[in-house]
Each structure stands twice: as C-alpha cells, then as structure tokens.
Design an enzyme around this catalytic site. Sequence first.
Site, short mmCIF file in Angstrom:
data_model
loop_
_atom_site.label_atom_id
_atom_site.label_comp_id
_atom_site.label_asym_id
_atom_site.label_seq_id
_atom_site.Cartn_x
_atom_site.Cartn_y
_atom_site.Cartn_z
N GLU A 425 1.44 -5.13 -2.16
CA GLU A 425 0.31 -4.22 -2.44
C GLU A 425 0.25 -3.56 -3.81
O GLU A 425 1.55 -2.90 -4.31
CB GLU A 425 0.30 -2.83 -1.33
CG GLU A 425 0.09 -3.41 0.08
CD GLU A 425 0.62 -2.38 1.16
OE1 GLU A 425 0.60 -2.97 2.30
OE2 GLU A 425 1.40 -1.66 0.95
N GLU A 456 1.20 -5.39 5.86
CA GLU A 456 2.46 -5.55 5.87
C GLU A 456 2.79 -6.97 6.81
O GLU A 456 3.68 -7.61 6.38
CB GLU A 456 3.32 -4.63 5.79
CG GLU A 456 3.60 -3.79 4.72
CD GLU A 456 2.60 -2.68 4.83
OE1 GLU A 456 2.27 -1.78 3.70
OE2 GLU A 456 1.60 -2.49 5.72
N ASP A 482 10.43 1.46 4.78
CA ASP A 482 9.78 2.04 6.03
C ASP A 482 8.64 1.11 6.49
O ASP A 482 8.33 1.00 7.73
CB ASP A 482 9.37 3.56 5.86
CG ASP A 482 10.27 4.46 5.19
OD1 ASP A 482 10.88 5.25 5.82
OD2 ASP A 482 10.65 4.10 3.99
N HIS A 526 8.87 7.41 4.13
CA HIS A 526 8.98 6.56 2.91
C HIS A 526 10.40 6.75 2.32
O HIS A 526 10.56 6.40 1.11
CB HIS A 526 8.04 7.41 1.84
CG HIS A 526 6.40 6.98 2.02
ND1 HIS A 526 5.77 7.58 3.20
CD2 HIS A 526 5.59 6.24 1.47
CE1 HIS A 526 4.65 7.11 2.88
NE2 HIS A 526 4.34 6.36 1.97
#
Length: 734
Positions: A425, A456, A482, A526
């Site tokens: 991304e 993902e 994560d 995160h």
Amino acid sequence: MPREIRLTTETPWLEIRTTPADWKKAGRGRLATLLHRMHLIRAFEEAVLELAGEGLVNGPAHSSIGQEGAAVGAMAALRAGDQINGSHRAHHQFLAKALGRVLDGEAFDPLVAGEHPAVAPMLTRTLAEIMGLQPGFTGGRGGSMHLRWAEAGVIGTNAIVGGGVPFALGAAWSRMKAGTGDVAVTFFGDGALNIGAALESLNLAAAWSLPICFFVENNQIAVATTVAEATRETRLSARGPGFGIPSFAVDGMDPLAVALTMDRAVAMLRAGKGPVMIEAATYRYFHQSGPLPGSAFGYRTKEEEDAWRARDPIRRVAREAAAAGLIDEAEDALMRERAVRTVAEVVGRLVEPEGNGRRIVPALWPDTGTVDHGLRSGGAEFDGIGFVELETYRGAVEERKFIDVVSAVMDARMAADDRVVVLGEDIHRLRGGTNGATRGLFEKYPGRVLPTPICEQTFTGFAGGVAVDGRYRPVVELMYPDFALVACDQLFNQIGKFRHMFGDTLSMPVVVRGKVAMGSGYGSQHSMDPAGLYALFPGWRIVAPTTPFDYVGLMNSALTSDDPVLVIEHLELYASSGPGPVDDYGYHVPFGRAKVVRPGGTLTVVTYLAMVERVRAAAERLGVDAEVIDLRSLDRAGLDWETIGASVRKTGALVVAEQGPLTASYGQMVADEAQRRLFDWLDAPVLRIHGGEASPTISRVLEQAAIANDTRVEDGLRRALAEIGRPLPAVAAE
C-alpha cells in the site's frame, strides 16, 4: 420530490443456454469427450465414497457427484499452460484438468472399447493422494482437500473456504506479465462468495485487468445453510458487474452450456479483457462429506434431491447426443462400464482383502520418518554463495543511515534480478512509501512495483500465488506488522504451509517486510512486534537486522531463499546510523548465525532489533559484565544455539530481552527451549525482560510504561544478577 435517475452499467451480465442447434454443432467428438470424462469422474467419486464408508479414507471425503458437468465443461476450454485451483470439494475439477493433461492432443477415441493407458496411472496417483498414501501426487500429504499437480496446471486445492482465490490472482498476474496468453481459473462455491478474500480478489483482479475467471459453483448450499439464508441477492453472478467484471450465469447441469460459456470467457481473457465471472448452478447429491444424502440430515427433502437428479449432467449429455443422432445408448453404456472397470482396477492397486473386508496395502503408507520433510527448503539455493560478516568483509564501509540502505539494496536487487517485484500500500507515493523504503523504485522499474488497494489478505495471497508460479520473486510490504492479523489465513494457512502440505513439490520465495513502531506513538494497533506471531507457525524464516550492514546481507539472503521470509524492521532503527556498505549491495549474511555484540563473562543476554543497543547501553551504564547477543535469525530453525550455548556455558545465566509485551511474546518460546537445552549449565531459571501485559497506547507516558524501556532493561539486569547471587557492580549499586 427529488429527481430520480435510473442507473445502469455497461458491464455485461448474461445467461447462456444451449439450443438443439448447439448440440448438433458440438459434434460427436466433443460430446464423447464430455461424456467420457464425466463417467470417469463419477465412477471415481463413487469409489471414494465406498472407501470412505469402509474407513479407508482418513478425514473427509467431499464428494462432487452431481457437479461433474460444471468441471468438465469448464476445463474443455483450457490448455496446458492455464492454471486452476479450487476449494475443499475439488476432486472433479482436479480430475477434469488432469484428464486434459494426459488426453488432450492424444489420438484417442473415447468411444472405442479400451481405455487410454495414461488414465489409470493418473487415477491411481489421485486416489492414493486422497487416501493419504505415498504414491499420491504429493506423497499423501494433501489428501482429499489439498490436491496439486503442477504439470497439469493445478496450483493446489484448498480447505479454507475462499482461501485459495488470492493465489489464483498471483498465477494470473504471472501469466499476464510473462505474455504467454495463458489464463487462471479459480473455482469456489456459493459460500466463498461471502468471504472477504474472494470479494477483495474480485476488486483487485478488476483493478489490474487480470486474465482470471472466477468460477462460482453454486450448489445451492454451504454445508447446510442455503444461499437464500446467506445473502439477499441469490443470483450470485450479480456480484461481478458491481466490480466492473463481465459475468455469466449458466446451468451447471448442462455441460455443453458450461463449455460454450467458458469458450467465450476464456477468449475474453486471452484478448486482455479480463477478468470474468461465471456462476454455474449445480447440485451436490450427497452431504458435505461422506456417502449419505443431505435429506438424511434433515436440511434437504427427498423431493428436491430427486428433482435435481433428474437433471443429471451425464444423462443430459447422453440424452441430447442421442437426440442429435451423434452417440447412441450402447456407446454411452460402454463408457460407463469401462469407467467403472478402470476405477475398480485402480482401487485394487491400493487395497487388499483382510478378513471380511479390505485394508490399505501396508507398503503404500508414507515413511513416518518423513513427517517434517519439506517444512522448509533444504538450502540448495545457497550453494556457491559466500557469506560474510562485517569483520570479514573486504569492501568499503562507512556510516550509513539505516533507511537509506533499505531502499538501496532493493534497488540493487531489482536491477540485477528482473524476477523481483514489490507490492504493498502506498509504496509508489510519498517518496517511497510511508518511510522511504521504496524510494525511486516505482519510476525506475515500471510494472514491477505494484501499489495495491487496502486488502492485506488478498495482496499477501497474491504474492503466494506469484511465488508458487516460480517466474517472479515477490516482496510484500505490510505497512505495519499488526496488519498481518488481517492476512493471517494467507500468511500462515497458505504461504507458510504450502511447501510441506504439498509434499515439497514447490518453492515459496516470498519476502514480507514489516516495521515495528513501538515508541513512535502509533498505539495498540500499529506497534506490534510480529516475531512471536510468525514463530508460532511452521514454514517461515524470520530475520531481524540491527545494523545497515546486516540489513543488506540478510535481505539478500531473504531474496535468495526458496522459503517465505519475514524481514522485521524497526522505526527506531530507520533514523539510526551504523556501519554499512558504500556501494556494494550484493553480499549475503547467513541465516541462523547470531552475533556477539558485547563480550562478557557474568551474564548472557539474547535480544534483537532496537533492544540490542538498549541492552548494550544499559550494561555499560551499570558496569555489568554482560555478554550481549544479537540473535538476527529468529525462526526456530534459525536460532543459533551454538553461540547461545557457548555463552551460557561461560556465564551460567541467561536473560531473554524483547521490547514487546508479556503476551504474544517471542521471548517465551526462546526461554522455554533454552531452559530445556541448557538446563545443566544454568545457575538460575532463564529470566525475561519484556514490556507490560497490554499493548502500548497513544499516550507518551503510557506507551513508555508498556514497553521495555531503559528503566525496565536496567531493572532486569539487576534482577538477573540477584537471581544468580552475584553482587551488583559498584557503579550500579550507587
């Protein structure tokens, strides 16, 4: 009143039905081929159910009886280079593609008395695989749900509903990139069309115009839940136009209609007009698994089952062929009798009489000593490669910023190896992604840096499909580790297990990059350290470079490996500087070799990533005679117990230090194994330094309280010395 404007789409959505003229035009040869292959599949599946009823098939036996027409019709349009995969109910698809492999192009008339000599050996290997026997295509590892034959163009069928769909995207992209004109077809059922991975795959395939057919076998039910119970729009092909994908509905009990639909769909794919979707309405005659019908469990009626059986695809072709004067009843009966006889001979090769029943021929079981065979590569890909360490490196070295070598080594590898592709991304924007790790690559290597939507699980599975294809080596950037939790099925059920599950018949050269953001204020979702997660699952290699020099060498080893490799990066290290190469980015640092970064004789501390410098600095401040070891390789096979053991035999004490929380901890695994391996040399239990129980949150003070900061490291070293009854150094005691 507001004005209403009816919206329409130009994306085609069509239903295809045959006419009497189509049956005439199909001719004797094409109809005979359809009948021949369906008879073989039907007889084979009947034998599987019989064997399952005798307890000779371990695990489920997902029969495809009733659905043969959709598979045989679909495969009629495919050629050798086209790839397919399917779900847990895929015997019919596998056999239809495998029969194409052994019969297409052969001078064989299916209406003659004898069977083609290549058919029985192929059926034997298939049945052996379903029964878990060594002569199977993957040594019995895959069984009924995981069938693979690379030479026939079967990527590998899948037990996770919808789980194999992203892999087929990778196969399709590889074919598009290679310019072969070949296509991919991913088969899945009505239940899978409600799975996130399947829906994400529709979007990604459309966005990238991939040559892939999404073939939905709508057999009306997922285990015992009907389509109408699962979704409001029961015309499942309606999903395609929503993604801009041309879609077709067809009667899956009419094999010729399926074949004609696939002719049209595959022509579109080969012309670069993909993707396409086909929904084939079909019916499984038996329960989810085993030899009983659904009515035996109360979720179907006998009347419904009888109505669908009256539309049987084999009988449909035989009836229409006879009406067209192309194949008579005697010829159809001949093919049925021959199929039953051939399958009986195949079964006879695998079982033998025992008492009043049968048993599997004992010599056909796999050798139990091979239980872990294929868990990871044997390492032949590294033959001839010379490994170096900073101390033995002969090239020029200078202080380099860590993040600069991250992009530099990828640039060098992409320049030297056009198989390397990078995806993730935002990797094409923001001057090289969110941290500059892909700086300059998008412009320099067009078509090999693939910016993805936020999906993902799908782009990770896509990379797995690319890797299995073998022509390209994908590098996946997960913006934060994560986010791997979104992609867990693809990472661990698929990529991590594929080599072993399919009997070491493939390589899986996938590199996943993930950055740890602890201490940067990104909060609980995160900041994960992924080492503990990935280490739980077999198949993955894990490396954690601490210096610019090690990053280059370990990334080159990751890009050489035929295993999936997680490369963990730490945001704290990105801004740091250390020794790194001036202009040579081609050397390799080996997997499985830890490094002593601070010699000592009182205490052994093993750690990795940003904790290496934190532990070393704390030992200096406290004056503790600690030997600090940078693990570098973190997977179970890569842990360097020789270096760790030599240190513990010297110090008698071991501390495992990690930045992350007590839960989901990598250190637990290391401490447990160390306790068992090194018990005789330890003067005290293995001690751990780690963060708190909770993940770090946004607040600066709460974040520091949650992770293993300098204070926790110092306290841990003091506690370790106290455990072994050794005095604190004078500087530490003040």
